[in-house]
Write an enzyme that holds these catalytic residues in place. Structure first.
Site, short mmCIF file in Angstrom:
data_model
loop_
_atom_site.label_atom_id
_atom_site.label_comp_id
_atom_site.label_asym_id
_atom_site.label_seq_id
_atom_site.Cartn_x
_atom_site.Cartn_y
_atom_site.Cartn_z
CB ALA A 66 35.14 36.01 44.66
CG ASN A 67 40.69 36.73 43.61
OD1 ASN A 67 41.30 35.87 44.22
ND2 ASN A 67 40.58 37.99 44.06
NE ARG A 68 39.25 30.12 38.40
CZ ARG A 68 38.10 29.45 38.36
NH1 ARG A 68 37.72 28.73 39.38
NH2 ARG A 68 37.35 29.51 37.27
CB SER A 69 43.41 34.29 46.06
OG SER A 69 44.25 34.17 47.19
CB ALA A 98 44.30 37.64 44.83
#
Ligand code: CTP
Ligand code: CA
Length: 220
Positions: A33-36, A99
């Site tokens: 995943a990512n931090r968005s 993102a």
């Protein structure tokens, strides 16, 4: 055409927004995943609905309430986001704030076991949703991308704008601690050049952007 009231300048318009991260599975229980946080995209969807638009919000996994008057479509992977975006067309305006994971993993069908040792993950490219919409037969009248950059903000944003067939790129300075924060420092990059909006709350970025869009679409 629809006669827009001054307080509802986007009445009769369909605005498509993507927001949040995507998640790419590694196995049935793990993801990349990512931090968005989704805050900026949700604020834009809310501002568009307040301006009278019909709004479709395609959202990755986030912990945010659905803004009033917005139709929300929840997805997890980039491929699911691409399919949901295509299903939502036609739109007058598309604003791609998500993102999106650049790569997906060849996911294991069963849970990877620790005893087997660290896995060798195989990555492949995800579809570029903004570029897909930019070359789509149902391309929106106005197509806006976002670009998070740590350096060469305007140059990178300008080349993304051209490469993906977008009209505007909202270039986002992420050299500070912006992920999940309430404030954003953006530069609006268009064919005419770059406009630095300075640091401001994400809610104000949203209303300024929707105001700019309303001004543009109000002319036709
Ligand atoms: N985007 C997209 N689909 C992808 C990747 C990005 O639609 N698979 C969109 C984002 O929603 C954003 C814009 O493209 O509106 C720019 O995303 P960004 O990650 O900055 O651009 P990339 O082309 O992926 O370049 P890089 O990550 O290498 O900077
Ligand atoms: Ca990317």
């Amino acid at each position: 055409s629809v006669e827009a009231a001054p307080d509802r300048p986007l009445a009769g318009r369909h605005v498509l927004v993507t927001a949040g991260p995507t998640q790419e599975p590694i196995d049935p229980v793990r993801v990349i995943a990512n931090r968005s946080s989704g805050k900026q995209g949700f604020a834009i969807a809310a501002a568009a609905a307040q301006a009278g638009a019909r709004v479709t919000l395609v959202a990755g996994p986030v912990s945010l309430p659905t803004p009033g008057g917005v139709v929300r479509v929840d997805i997890e992977t980039a491929e699911q986001m691409a399919a949901a975006v295509e299903a939502a067309l036609p739109a007058d305006v598309a604003i791609m704030v998500a993102a999106v994971a650049d790569w997906k993993v060849d996911a294991a069908p069963a849970k990877l076991k620790k005893a087997a040792g660290p896995p060798q993950l195989r990555f492949s490219a995800n579809p570029d949703i903004l570029a897909m919409v930019g070359s789509h037969v149902e391309r929106p009248q106005l197509l806006v991308g976002f670009a998070a950059e740590t350096d060469e903000l305007v140059a990178h944003a300008q080349s993304k704008r051209v490469a993906k067939g977008a009209d505007w790129i909202v270039a986002n300075d992420v050299s500070g601690d912006v992920m999940g924060a309430a404030d954003n420092h953006v530069v609006l990059v268009t064919a005419d050049g770059a406009e630095d909006w300075g640091p401001m709350p994400k809610t104000e970025v949203a209303s300024a952007l929707i105001g700019r869009i309303a001004g543009l679409l109000g002319k036709d």
